[in-house]
Design a protein around this motif. Structure first.
Motif, PDB file in Angstrom:
ATOM      1  N   ILE A 118      39.987  57.014  40.958  1.00 27.80           N
ATOM      2  CA  ILE A 118      39.251  56.595  42.147  1.00 27.80           C
ATOM      3  C   ILE A 118      38.918  55.118  41.943  1.00 27.80           C
ATOM      4  CG2 ILE A 118      37.206  56.925  43.574  1.00 27.80           C
ATOM      5  CD1 ILE A 118      39.053  59.338  43.565  1.00 27.80           C
ATOM      6  N   TYR A 119      39.160  54.280  42.945  1.00 28.25           N
ATOM      7  CA  TYR A 119      38.927  52.852  42.739  1.00 28.25           C
ATOM      8  C   TYR A 119      38.169  52.218  43.904  1.00 28.25           C
ATOM      9  CZ  TYR A 119      42.989  51.979  45.806  1.00 28.25           C
ATOM     10  OH  TYR A 119      43.859  51.936  46.865  1.00 28.25           O
ATOM     11  N   GLY A 120      37.562  51.100  43.596  1.00 28.01           N
ATOM     12  CA  GLY A 120      36.922  50.260  44.600  1.00 28.01           C
ATOM     13  C   GLY A 120      37.399  48.831  44.419  1.00 28.01           C
ATOM     14  N   THR A 121      37.420  48.072  45.482  1.00 25.58           N
ATOM     15  CA  THR A 121      37.920  46.701  45.402  1.00 25.58           C
ATOM     16  C   THR A 121      37.158  45.783  46.341  1.00 25.58           C
ATOM     17  OG1 THR A 121      39.919  45.326  45.525  1.00 25.58           O
ATOM     18  CG2 THR A 121      39.670  47.036  47.188  1.00 25.58           C
ATOM     19  N   MET A 122      37.062  44.513  45.976  1.00 31.48           N
ATOM     20  CA  MET A 122      36.472  43.494  46.834  1.00 31.48           C
ATOM     21  C   MET A 122      37.333  42.239  46.725  1.00 31.48           C
ATOM     22  SD  MET A 122      32.352  43.934  46.208  1.00 31.48           S
ATOM     23  CE  MET A 122      31.896  43.357  47.842  1.00 31.48           C
ATOM     24  N   VAL A 123      37.435  41.507  47.813  1.00 31.74           N
ATOM     25  CA  VAL A 123      38.248  40.289  47.855  1.00 31.74           C
ATOM     26  C   VAL A 123      37.394  39.130  48.347  1.00 31.74           C
ATOM     27  CG1 VAL A 123      40.143  39.131  49.043  1.00 31.74           C
ATOM     28  CG2 VAL A 123      40.474  41.421  48.150  1.00 31.74           C
ATOM     29  N   PHE A 124      37.483  38.004  47.644  1.00 32.30           N
ATOM     30  CA  PHE A 124      36.774  36.780  47.978  1.00 32.30           C
ATOM     31  C   PHE A 124      37.798  35.665  48.164  1.00 32.30           C
ATOM     32  CE2 PHE A 124      34.262  39.501  45.286  1.00 32.30           C
ATOM     33  CZ  PHE A 124      33.010  39.524  45.884  1.00 32.30           C
ATOM     34  N   ASP A 125      37.583  34.801  49.142  1.00 35.55           N
ATOM     35  CA  ASP A 125      38.568  33.746  49.372  1.00 35.55           C
ATOM     36  C   ASP A 125      37.934  32.494  49.953  1.00 35.55           C
ATOM     37  OD1 ASP A 125      38.907  33.718  52.474  1.00 35.55           O
ATOM     38  OD2 ASP A 125      39.034  35.827  51.951  1.00 35.55           O
ATOM     39  N   ARG A 126      38.656  31.421  49.795  1.00 34.49           N
ATOM     40  CA  ARG A 126      38.281  30.160  50.421  1.00 34.49           C
ATOM     41  C   ARG A 126      39.511  29.269  50.453  1.00 34.49           C
ATOM     42  NH1 ARG A 126      33.415  25.905  48.742  1.00 34.49           N
ATOM     43  NH2 ARG A 126      33.845  24.393  50.428  1.00 34.49           N
ATOM     44  N   GLY A 127      39.987  28.959  51.661  1.00 31.94           N
ATOM     45  CA  GLY A 127      41.151  28.097  51.799  1.00 31.94           C
ATOM     46  C   GLY A 127      42.353  28.638  51.053  1.00 31.94           C
ATOM     47  N   PRO A 128      42.962  27.814  50.182  1.00 32.00           N
ATOM     48  CA  PRO A 128      44.177  28.243  49.483  1.00 32.00           C
ATOM     49  C   PRO A 128      43.914  29.093  48.250  1.00 32.00           C
ATOM     50  CG  PRO A 128      43.646  26.007  48.852  1.00 32.00           C
ATOM     51  CD  PRO A 128      42.629  26.398  49.906  1.00 32.00           C
ATOM     52  N   PHE A 129      42.665  29.493  48.028  1.00 34.07           N
ATOM     53  CA  PHE A 129      42.321  30.271  46.835  1.00 34.07           C
ATOM     54  C   PHE A 129      41.759  31.628  47.232  1.00 34.07           C
ATOM     55  CE2 PHE A 129      39.023  31.645  43.810  1.00 34.07           C
ATOM     56  CZ  PHE A 129      39.809  31.815  42.668  1.00 34.07           C
TER      57      PHE A 129
END
Length: 299
Positions: A177-188
């Motif tokens: 069982i998994y959880g995930t989060m994504v963070f971003d800004r521009g090209p990163f």
């Protein structure tokens, strides 16, 4: 509503790893979203999940021969697993239910196949050394939290089974069982994925067909991974690190670089160092480098 679906569709296409959902001017996913909007009504379009690639040539400096000792020896009882082999990955997914909770929560099914092919090893008839199967079900939620200058674009939860489809001493599998989060800004972009292994019963005997084939897999495959992506012009760089903090010396890293060469086809290179590149190698340290092509790449 369709653009929101496509953004989430794209986010799922990278395996809940890394992406940028918002269509900012400098977004890494701008072109990908536009392409998917163009084909969203096409009935026979298959949407990628993780990266689809083929590496016709890879070199492994330390092949794991132990599991195959009884199957891959010649007349002189010498192990004949080659350092060179081909590696490829096929991964796709499709949505099952949009907006499960009103205007958020989107349910998907995905499947990933990763294979290692001893194509240059004529001595043992060029077999497929290992093939991993990974079906999964997951739900995505779009989000807009601001954290340390980054946007938490989305988060998700899912369940995944991974196995090599073998029996006896070659069998490897686990469920998570998994959880995930994504963070971003521009090209990163930065993705965090953490999981909990669903426990299995112990084997009654080492040769028993029932029970846990790999009880120590978390020591090597870890319980979380971080993935970073950076786009520079048409170059795409990714770096993945996987670990279990209780066993910090048994993790792994993977670095990739890609560059477009023709349409959706990209030159694709991959470097792996550590444990758990495949299920059969979960407790074996190896270092591999390969070159080939990907279709569309991770973004």
């Amino acid at each position: 509503m369709k653009p929101t679906w496509i953004r989430l569709w794209f986010s799922a296409a990278i395996g809940l790893g890394v992406s940028q959902v918002a269509l900012a001017e400098d977004s890494l996913v701008d072109e990908r979203v536009k392409d998917e909007l163009k084909t969203s009504e096409e009935r026979f379009v298959i949407t990628p999940h993780k990266v689809n690639y083929i590496l016709p040539y890879t070199y492994n400096d330390n092949p794991n021969t132990d599991p195959y000792t009884n199957f891959t020896t010649n007349d002189d009882n010498e192990e004949v697993i080659d350092n060179a082999e081909a590696k490829f990955q096929i991964s796709f997914k499709f949505p099952l239910w949009y907006n499960v909770f009103g205007d958020n929560g989107h349910l998907y099914f995905a499947y990933t196949n990763q294979s290692y092919w001893q194509v240059y090893n004529k001595e043992i008839s060029s077999p497929f050394r290992e093939t991993n199967h990974e079906p999964e079900m997951f739900m995505l939620f779009n989000n807009d939290w601001q954290v340390a200058g980054l946007t938490n674009s989305f988060w998700g939860v899912g369940a995944v089974h991974q196995s090599n489809g073998q029996s006896g001493s070659l069998s490897r599998s686990w469920n998570r069982i998994y959880g995930t989060m994504v963070f971003d800004r521009g090209p990163f972009a930065l993705g965090l994925k953490a999981w909990w292994r669903i426990p299995e019963d112990e084997k009654a005997t080492p040769s028993s067909p029932k029970g846990d084939d790999n009880p120590d897999i978390e020591d090597y495959m870890g319980n979380f991974e971080l993935t970073a992506v950076y786009g520079l012009d048409e170059h795409m760089f990714t770096l993945m690190g996987r670990n279990n903090l209780q066993h910090p010396n048994k993790g792994s890293i993977e670095f990739t670089w890609s560059y477009p060469i023709l349409g959706n086809l990209r030159l694709y290179t991959q470097y792996f160092n550590g444990y758990g590149e495949s299920m059969i190698d979960y407790n074996h340290h190896n270092q591999r480098i390969g070159i080939g092509v990907s279709i569309g790449d991770i973004l």
